[in-house]
Design an enzyme around this catalytic site. Sequence first.
Site, PDB file in Angstrom:
ATOM      1  N   GLN A 208      10.393  -8.541 -29.968  1.00 15.35           N
ATOM      2  CA  GLN A 208      10.832  -9.823 -29.426  1.00 15.35           C
ATOM      3  C   GLN A 208      10.527  -9.967 -27.941  1.00 15.35           C
ATOM      4  OE1 GLN A 208      11.733 -12.125 -31.414  1.00 15.35           O
ATOM      5  NE2 GLN A 208      12.226 -10.967 -33.255  1.00 15.35           N
TER       6      GLN A 208
ATOM      7  N   LYS B  28       4.594 -11.931 -35.064  1.00 16.29           N
ATOM      8  CA  LYS B  28       5.560 -12.537 -34.151  1.00 16.29           C
ATOM      9  C   LYS B  28       4.903 -13.040 -32.863  1.00 16.29           C
ATOM     10  CE  LYS B  28       9.393  -9.687 -35.851  1.00 16.29           C
ATOM     11  NZ  LYS B  28      10.074 -10.719 -36.647  1.00 16.29           N
TER      12      LYS B  28
END
Length: 431
Positions: free
Chosen positions: A223, A246
């Site tokens: 993240q 991601k």
Amino acid sequence: MRTIPSRDRLAHDPTDVRDLADARSDFPSIGHHPDRAYLDSAATAQRPAQVIDAERLFVERDYAAVHRGASEAVGAATEAFESARQKVARFVGAGENEIVWTENATDAVNVVALGLSDASTGVGDTILALRPGDEILITEAEHHANLLPWQKLAARTGAVLRWAPVQADGTWTIDGLRAAASDRTRLIAFAHVSNVTGYIAPVADVVELARSVGALTLLDACQSVPHLPVDFGALGVDFAAFSGHKMLGPTGIGALYGRAELLNALPPARTGGSTITTVTMTEADFLPAPQRFEAGTQPVSQAVGLGAAVDYLDGWGMERIHAHETELAGLLTEAVAGIPDVTLIGPAPGTPRAAIVSVDVAGVHAHDVGQFLDARGISVRVGHHCAQPLHRAIGITASTRASAYLYTTADEVARFGEALAEVRGFFGADR
């Protein structure tokens, strides 16, 4: 094929006046669903046409095996494959030989855990061996991908798994981590950014703690790498893991970063073709990293796609993307904080966090919240987000998560806040 020129993400071109809102036109999914607010990028980011085109063009024009044979076709494919590795390495502040292709971040963590397990049985360099009573330290906020491999490693080696507890808001503190560490700590594994709370870890403090007790560090960077400038060398971590899907790239590919000397000391978790120098019927010698870890047929087109994703992110500049998402993080927390009986999990408004917010709506299950939002054209994530211990620690079983990326707009955040404010009334939970 549309392209955005690659530039250094920290030394951004000051004459470039494009607005990130222009990026939305690059994403086919947004064009196909213009009325949908996609607030689930922490799970999987959308792909720009530049990435889709790059992978398709490679398959159409240069697709072949890599590192196998001496034909022109193999040479072209290998050049594209290794060029992608160079781009990704440069993007995260690593040497080319410090990036190992994996299936995803979960796989990358397992490569380290399995390698440490083998080292503990006497395979390879015993400098990485764990012994009974040694300690593996994590936090209670970790994604299952950064918990389960360490549970298994502890069971196999006799090591003890310890953790820093989370507070009532789901975040942990460096003081809590220090209290859980000891002179038997051999590894500290933690997320750079929590996928539930958006909490940004004090990496420098953790690295300092690890060095003070002689422990290695592994950073879950899933993240962080897609959303802010990251330099693993400058951060000083020993290992790190992140996923392509991601960060605007394909699924089926991720990367393990490791300091070169540690990768070359780590036994390969999987063995087979392309990993060796010499094989006899009784033993084998392995190549240096990264090839020693990349057994079998490679995710070649996926690597090319991930390289194109790095080009795209570099083109906009990670500082610019981070600034945009910092603004969105503030808008998300403000939108949630003003709604009665909706609890924000993680750092309070005004506190630094990533553009991730998870909430608990009093009297309404997270799945119902998600369906209500989806009916209004807002895509979010619901459930425990592969972080059951965190949710259990704060007294809930599931939460609703909204997450933003470079293509997210302030209007979409406002829509999310307005719809979330209607949830309890719709389900009669406010009576």
